[in-house]
Structure formats: structure tokens, C-alpha cells
Design a protein around this motif. Structure first.
Motif, short mmCIF file in Angstrom:
data_model
loop_
_atom_site.label_atom_id
_atom_site.label_comp_id
_atom_site.label_asym_id
_atom_site.label_seq_id
_atom_site.Cartn_x
_atom_site.Cartn_y
_atom_site.Cartn_z
N ILE A 195 11.56 -42.95 50.55
CA ILE A 195 11.01 -43.45 51.80
C ILE A 195 9.91 -44.49 51.57
O ILE A 195 9.80 -45.46 52.30
CB ILE A 195 10.54 -42.30 52.71
N GLY A 196 9.11 -44.33 50.53
CA GLY A 196 8.05 -45.30 50.23
C GLY A 196 8.64 -46.64 49.83
O GLY A 196 8.13 -47.69 50.21
N ASP A 197 9.73 -46.62 49.07
CA ASP A 197 10.40 -47.86 48.67
C ASP A 197 10.94 -48.59 49.89
O ASP A 197 10.79 -49.81 50.02
CB ASP A 197 11.55 -47.57 47.70
N VAL A 198 11.57 -47.85 50.78
CA VAL A 198 12.14 -48.46 51.99
C VAL A 198 11.03 -49.01 52.88
O VAL A 198 11.14 -50.12 53.42
CB VAL A 198 13.00 -47.43 52.76
N ALA A 199 9.93 -48.28 53.01
CA ALA A 199 8.80 -48.75 53.82
C ALA A 199 8.22 -50.03 53.24
O ALA A 199 7.91 -50.97 53.99
CB ALA A 199 7.73 -47.67 53.90
N ALA A 200 8.08 -50.11 51.92
CA ALA A 200 7.56 -51.32 51.28
C ALA A 200 8.48 -52.51 51.53
O ALA A 200 8.01 -53.62 51.81
CB ALA A 200 7.38 -51.09 49.78
N LEU A 201 9.78 -52.29 51.45
CA LEU A 201 10.73 -53.38 51.73
C LEU A 201 10.63 -53.85 53.18
O LEU A 201 10.68 -55.05 53.46
CB LEU A 201 12.16 -52.92 51.44
N CYS A 202 10.47 -52.91 54.10
CA CYS A 202 10.34 -53.27 55.52
C CYS A 202 9.09 -54.11 55.77
O CYS A 202 9.13 -55.09 56.50
CB CYS A 202 10.31 -52.01 56.39
N VAL A 203 7.98 -53.74 55.14
CA VAL A 203 6.74 -54.49 55.28
C VAL A 203 6.91 -55.89 54.69
O VAL A 203 6.49 -56.89 55.29
CB VAL A 203 5.56 -53.75 54.61
N ALA A 204 7.54 -55.99 53.53
CA ALA A 204 7.77 -57.29 52.90
C ALA A 204 8.65 -58.17 53.76
O ALA A 204 8.38 -59.37 53.93
CB ALA A 204 8.39 -57.10 51.52
N MET A 205 9.71 -57.59 54.32
CA MET A 205 10.61 -58.36 55.17
C MET A 205 9.91 -58.82 56.44
O MET A 205 10.09 -59.95 56.89
CB MET A 205 11.85 -57.54 55.51
N ASP A 206 9.10 -57.95 57.02
CA ASP A 206 8.35 -58.30 58.23
C ASP A 206 7.36 -59.41 57.94
O ASP A 206 7.20 -60.34 58.73
CB ASP A 206 7.64 -57.07 58.79
N GLY A 207 6.69 -59.33 56.79
CA GLY A 207 5.73 -60.38 56.41
C GLY A 207 6.42 -61.71 56.19
O GLY A 207 5.88 -62.77 56.54
#
Length: 76
Positions: free
Chosen positions: A57-69
Motif C-alpha cells: 500500500i505504501g508503494d501504491v500511495a507513493a506512485l499516486c502522489v508522484a503521478m498527481d505531482g
């Protein structure tokens, strides 16, 4: 967790990371303390479950933040 359940009255609390790794060794006592500390109607309405993504879940959350940025970045 009991205070959050009393204030926010959520339908579900999803536990990730270390809580998933520990499984019932963590979730069982967490549910017991919640039942003894929070208001009974709020406890009855709220499930405490492990994250389906497990420790990822932490990996997926980090990817979501990167994509949003990346979406909000202005071209130079």
C-alpha cells in the motif's frame, strides 16, 4: 482509534503496513480495545480490516502522489 471512531463514526478502518504483517496478532487486540473504549453504536457500525494491498500500500500511495505531482507541474 477509539477516539476517531467516536468522533468520525466511520464504516471501516483499513490497517496497512505493520498491522498487515502482524495480522491477527495486531488486529485481534485492536478490535478488542476498540470494543471496550469506543461508544458501542459506533463500534457496531465500524469494521477494522487489513489492507487488501498488504504491505504494498505504501508503494501504491507513493506512485499516486508522484503521478498527481506530475499532472500539476507547469512546463518550464
Amino acid at each position: 482509534m477509539a477516539i476517531l471512531v467516536d468522533i468520525l463514526n466511520p464504516e471501516c478502518i483499513v490497517i496497512g503496513g505493520l498491522g498487515v504483517r502482524l495480522g491477527d496478532m495486531f488486529l485481534g487486540p485492536a478490535r478488542e480495545v476498540l470494543a471496550s473504549e469506543a461508544l458501542q453504536p459506533a463500534v457496531e457500525a465500524c469494521r477494522v480490516v487489513p489492507a487488501v494491498l498488504g504491505e504494498s500500500i505504501g508503494d501504491v500511495a507513493a506512485l499516486c502522489v508522484a503521478m498527481d505531482g506530475a499532472e500539476h507541474r507547469t512546463p518550464a
